[in-house]
Every structure is written in C-alpha cells, then in structure tokens.
Design a protein around this motif. Structure first.
Motif, PDB file in Angstrom:
ATOM      1  N   ALA A 222       0.832  -1.204   0.000  1.00  0.00           N
ATOM      2  CA  ALA A 222       0.000   0.000   0.000  1.00  0.00           C
ATOM      3  C   ALA A 222       0.865   1.253   0.000  1.00  0.00           C
ATOM      4  N   GLN A 223       1.998   1.204   0.714  1.00  0.00           N
ATOM      5  CA  GLN A 223       2.907   2.350   0.720  1.00  0.00           C
ATOM      6  C   GLN A 223       3.496   2.574  -0.673  1.00  0.00           C
ATOM      7  N   TYR A 224       3.851   1.486  -1.329  1.00  0.00           N
ATOM      8  CA  TYR A 224       4.344   1.595  -2.715  1.00  0.00           C
ATOM      9  C   TYR A 224       3.282   2.216  -3.611  1.00  0.00           C
ATOM     10  N   ALA A 225       2.039   1.759  -3.486  1.00  0.00           N
ATOM     11  CA  ALA A 225       0.972   2.273  -4.350  1.00  0.00           C
ATOM     12  C   ALA A 225       0.796   3.777  -4.170  1.00  0.00           C
ATOM     13  N   ARG A 226       0.875   4.255  -2.927  1.00  0.00           N
ATOM     14  CA  ARG A 226       0.744   5.692  -2.685  1.00  0.00           C
ATOM     15  C   ARG A 226       1.930   6.456  -3.268  1.00  0.00           C
ATOM     16  N   ALA A 227       3.141   5.910  -3.084  1.00  0.00           N
ATOM     17  CA  ALA A 227       4.331   6.581  -3.611  1.00  0.00           C
ATOM     18  C   ALA A 227       4.299   6.637  -5.132  1.00  0.00           C
ATOM     19  N   ALA A 228       3.864   5.557  -5.756  1.00  0.00           N
ATOM     20  CA  ALA A 228       3.790   5.527  -7.217  1.00  0.00           C
ATOM     21  C   ALA A 228       2.747   6.515  -7.733  1.00  0.00           C
ATOM     22  N   ALA A 229       1.594   6.562  -7.079  1.00  0.00           N
ATOM     23  CA  ALA A 229       0.541   7.496  -7.493  1.00  0.00           C
ATOM     24  C   ALA A 229       1.001   8.940  -7.339  1.00  0.00           C
ATOM     25  N   ARG A 230       1.724   9.209  -6.263  1.00  0.00           N
ATOM     26  CA  ARG A 230       2.224  10.572  -6.023  1.00  0.00           C
ATOM     27  C   ARG A 230       3.253  10.960  -7.088  1.00  0.00           C
ATOM     28  N   LEU A 231       4.084  10.017  -7.477  1.00  0.00           N
ATOM     29  CA  LEU A 231       5.092  10.279  -8.504  1.00  0.00           C
ATOM     30  C   LEU A 231       4.425  10.561  -9.852  1.00  0.00           C
ATOM     31  N   ARG A 232       3.429   9.772 -10.204  1.00  0.00           N
ATOM     32  CA  ARG A 232       2.714   9.996 -11.469  1.00  0.00           C
ATOM     33  C   ARG A 232       2.016  11.355 -11.467  1.00  0.00           C
ATOM     34  N   THR A 233       1.448  11.712 -10.325  1.00  0.00           N
ATOM     35  CA  THR A 233       0.746  12.995 -10.233  1.00  0.00           C
ATOM     36  C   THR A 233       1.725  14.155 -10.379  1.00  0.00           C
ATOM     37  N   TRP A 234       2.857  14.085  -9.674  1.00  0.00           N
ATOM     38  CA  TRP A 234       3.839  15.175  -9.738  1.00  0.00           C
ATOM     39  C   TRP A 234       4.373  15.362 -11.151  1.00  0.00           C
ATOM     40  N   LEU A 235       4.634  14.246 -11.843  1.00  0.00           N
ATOM     41  CA  LEU A 235       5.213  14.304 -13.185  1.00  0.00           C
ATOM     42  C   LEU A 235       4.155  14.475 -14.281  1.00  0.00           C
ATOM     43  N   HIS A 236       2.876  14.512 -13.881  1.00  0.00           N
ATOM     44  CA  HIS A 236       1.777  14.627 -14.851  1.00  0.00           C
ATOM     45  C   HIS A 236       1.844  13.497 -15.886  1.00  0.00           C
ATOM     46  N   ARG A 237       2.137  12.301 -15.372  1.00  0.00           N
ATOM     47  CA  ARG A 237       2.250  11.117 -16.222  1.00  0.00           C
ATOM     48  C   ARG A 237       1.390  10.000 -15.636  1.00  0.00           C
ATOM     49  N   ASP A 269      15.407   6.811 -22.841  1.00  0.00           N
ATOM     50  CA  ASP A 269      16.802   7.102 -23.122  1.00  0.00           C
ATOM     51  C   ASP A 269      17.379   8.017 -22.040  1.00  0.00           C
ATOM     52  N   ALA A 270      18.650   8.349 -22.190  1.00  0.00           N
ATOM     53  CA  ALA A 270      19.340   9.162 -21.192  1.00  0.00           C
ATOM     54  C   ALA A 270      18.738  10.562 -21.080  1.00  0.00           C
ATOM     55  N   GLU A 271      18.283  11.120 -22.188  1.00  0.00           N
ATOM     56  CA  GLU A 271      17.674  12.450 -22.146  1.00  0.00           C
ATOM     57  C   GLU A 271      16.381  12.422 -21.331  1.00  0.00           C
ATOM     58  N   ALA A 272      15.614  11.359 -21.480  1.00  0.00           N
ATOM     59  CA  ALA A 272      14.380  11.227 -20.691  1.00  0.00           C
ATOM     60  C   ALA A 272      14.706  11.102 -19.210  1.00  0.00           C
ATOM     61  N   VAL A 273      15.796  10.423 -18.889  1.00  0.00           N
ATOM     62  CA  VAL A 273      16.226  10.318 -17.497  1.00  0.00           C
ATOM     63  C   VAL A 273      16.576  11.699 -16.957  1.00  0.00           C
ATOM     64  N   ARG A 274      17.335  12.462 -17.717  1.00  0.00           N
ATOM     65  CA  ARG A 274      17.739  13.805 -17.263  1.00  0.00           C
ATOM     66  C   ARG A 274      16.536  14.715 -17.064  1.00  0.00           C
ATOM     67  N   SER A 275      15.605  14.703 -18.012  1.00  0.00           N
ATOM     68  CA  SER A 275      14.448  15.594 -17.898  1.00  0.00           C
ATOM     69  C   SER A 275      13.546  15.183 -16.738  1.00  0.00           C
ATOM     70  N   THR A 276      13.392  13.880 -16.526  1.00  0.00           N
ATOM     71  CA  THR A 276      12.565  13.404 -15.416  1.00  0.00           C
ATOM     72  C   THR A 276      13.215  13.745 -14.085  1.00  0.00           C
ATOM     73  N   ALA A 277      14.535  13.556 -13.992  1.00  0.00           N
ATOM     74  CA  ALA A 277      15.245  13.912 -12.762  1.00  0.00           C
ATOM     75  C   ALA A 277      15.086  15.401 -12.456  1.00  0.00           C
ATOM     76  N   GLY A 278      15.155  16.231 -13.478  1.00  0.00           N
ATOM     77  CA  GLY A 278      14.982  17.662 -13.279  1.00  0.00           C
ATOM     78  C   GLY A 278      13.581  18.021 -12.833  1.00  0.00           C
ATOM     79  N   ALA A 279      12.586  17.256 -13.305  1.00  0.00           N
ATOM     80  CA  ALA A 279      11.190  17.538 -12.962  1.00  0.00           C
ATOM     81  C   ALA A 279      10.844  17.132 -11.538  1.00  0.00           C
ATOM     82  N   LEU A 280      11.741  16.423 -10.867  1.00  0.00           N
ATOM     83  CA  LEU A 280      11.474  15.969  -9.501  1.00  0.00           C
ATOM     84  C   LEU A 280      11.696  17.059  -8.456  1.00  0.00           C
ATOM     85  N   ALA A 281      12.251  18.196  -8.848  1.00  0.00           N
ATOM     86  CA  ALA A 281      12.511  19.274  -7.887  1.00  0.00           C
ATOM     87  C   ALA A 281      11.230  19.664  -7.161  1.00  0.00           C
ATOM     88  N   GLY A 282      11.268  19.633  -5.837  1.00  0.00           N
ATOM     89  CA  GLY A 282      10.123  19.998  -5.028  1.00  0.00           C
ATOM     90  C   GLY A 282       9.157  18.867  -4.753  1.00  0.00           C
TER      91      GLY A 282
END
Length: 313
Positions: A222-237, A269-282
């Motif tokens: 259940a903790q994983y499910a909440r963390a995953a949902a929060r990540l999808r919401t933050w990244l708008h994915r 790809d690596a560019e997607a990794v970089r952009s996703t990492a940058g979008a995690l701020a906050g």
C-alpha cells in the motif's frame, strides 16, 4: 515547501487537528473557509450560485443560506456537480494565492474534507487522516453540533469508509479519545516527521536510510501504491510505469530486511532520465550523485518513509 493534505470524516476532529498543526507552526488553508469567502455578498461566486439555483438559496439579508443550498444539492448528483463547477475554480485560485504567500521552507496544511472521496491524496507530499469510531462521531455531531441523529448518519454514509481513508493515508491520527491526546500525537508527528521533512525538502537533503534490517511490514504494498501514485501525479504522467523493486517488494515471511521502499522507472533514453530527474525538484525526491547504471538515483526527504527512486534507461 511541504504540502500536507489533512482530511477526516465528519465529526472525526479534522478541525481540531488543523488547529493543533497551526500551533506547531503550519500554515493552514481551510477549504471550507475559502468556500465561504468565494460566495460572500458582492462576489462573482455568489452571483453565479444564485443564477444557477435561484434566489431561494439566499437568506433575508442577502447572504448565502448554506443549509438551504445544502438541501438543494444533497442527494442530487447533477446539482452538486453544477455547484462544484462554480466553486472549485474560485477556491483553486484563492488556494494558489495562499500557498504563494506561505514561506518557501514551511509546512502548508490543506484542510479539505473530501480528499479521499475526490482522489486528491496523491497531490500532496503526505496525506494525514483523522479517524474516530462512528459512534463517537455521531455523539459529537448530535451533542456538540445539535445535528439530528438521522442527519448525522446520512452524512457519514455518503462519505468515504474508514477502510478507504486508511488506504489513502500516509499518517493516521486516532482522535477517539481526549483532545490532549490528539495534540500530543501531532506535536510528536511535527517533531519527528513534518519539520525534518520540510527542512530536508527546502535544503535538498534526503532523509537517512535505516542502518539495520527490521521485520516485514504488511503495508509495504500500500505504501508503494501511494508513492507511485504521487510520482505519477507530480510528473503529470498518469500512465507512467513505476515498479516496486528491492527487498520490500516480495520479502520472505519471517525475514528481516531493510525498511526502504525502492521504486524504479524505466525511461526511453538518457535524455528522458535527465528531464525526469529535473522535474522531480520539489516533489520530495532529492536527486543525488549515487551512481546507477544508465540512469539516476533519488532519495526521499521524508524521514517517516525512507525510499529510493531509480531512473533507468
């Protein structure tokens, strides 16, 4: 800033919890209070409500008669949707203004009655739910608010169940007993989790990982499910594939394993990794220098839920 979603069923004591959090230093944004502000006399909100539901929802002094409006929309899904369509955008604008005015390193508590019913929990760093048994809530509603018991039971029946609230909660606050007990629980929560989380988020410092293994926790999925949902919401994915990996995914019964929630997202790809990492701020995830093959690693700033996120390509 750290954003907390605070909720609880009618009569559970959410307002008391909000007051106690404000005493600890939180900025509390009360959705019910904002809902009243947007329909004060002379506002565009009140004019829109009258246009939609007629002058009969007004009191003799020209203010909104909330009990009358409640009777109009209660049990009528279409009417309630029409009302929400008027109020929610106005409340959203006021909420954004209050958040912008709060300290950037502070704790903002969004006091919202229907976080669970509206599926809103993933939009906050943490969801805090105040709970009390139904008989206690009915006693409070009838004794303290003077609400007829039939009305109290009807209001409770249309809200989320205790099981649904527990599933959405990162923190459960038991308010079945004296108010001092709730205040003590909130003071402890503030000292051990909320204040350190806010500080880590503001400074970009992750929470430490546990140094010793512990017993299996049945709530890990259940903790994983909440963390995953929060990540999808933050990244708008909403379609983002977030995997539960590591020792908490499928632990052997009776084993002792590190209590660290590990998530993995595989990107093109690596560019997607970089952009996703940058979008995690906050977001609550702190991207660090720890190496990960063809990807990046982030750690949670939440001391109450040690976690790692692996971004792979």
């Amino acid at each position: 800033m750290l954003r907390i979603g605070l909720t609880g069923g009618i009569g559970a004591g959410k307002s008391a919890a909000a007051t106690a959090l404000a005493e600890q230093g939180a900025v509390v944004i009360d959705a019910d209070r904002l809902a009243r502000e947007v329909v004060e006399p002379g506002t565009a909100g009140l004019a829109a409500v009258v246009e939609a539901f007629g002058t009969e929802v007004l009191a003799a002094d020209g203010t909104l008669d909330r009990p009358k409006l409640g009777r109009v929309v209660f049990g009528d899904d279409a009417a309630r949707a029409r009302l929400n369509g008027i109020l929610h955008p106005l409340i959203g604008t006021l909420t954004a203004e209050r958040v912008a005015a709060a300290p950037s390193d502070g704790v903002v508590v969004h006091d919202i009655p229907l976080i669970v019913e509206g599926g809103l929990a993933a939009g906050f760093h943490l969801a805090v739910v105040v709970m009390a048994p139904e008989d206690v809530r009915i006693e409070r509603l009838t004794g303290l608010r003077g609400m007829p018991e039939e009305d109290a039971r009807a209001r409770i029946a249309v809200q989320a169940t205790d099981e649904q609230r527990a599933a959405a909660a990162d923190v459960l606050l038991d308010n079945a007993g004296p108010l001092d007990r709730l205040r003590d629980a909130i003071a402890e929560l503030w000292e051990l989790r909320l204040a350190p989380y806010a500080a880590g988020l503001a400074k970009g410092v992750p929470a430490p990982l546990p140094s010793r293994p512990g017993p299996v926790d049945p709530t890990w999925p259940a903790q994983y499910a909440r963390a995953a949902a929060r990540l999808r919401t933050w990244l708008h994915r909403p379609d983002l594939l977030v995997e539960h990996v590591g020792p908490t995914e499928m632990p052997t019964p009776g084993a002792t394993v590190p209590d660290v929630l590990d998530l993995r997202v595989v990107l093109p790809d690596a560019e997607a990794v970089r952009s996703t990492a940058g979008a995690l701020a906050g977001s609550g995830w702190i991207v660090g220098a720890e190496p990960y093959p063809d990807g990046a690693t982030a750690h949670s700033a939440d001391p109450g839920r040690p976690a790692r996120l692996f971004l792979a390509s």
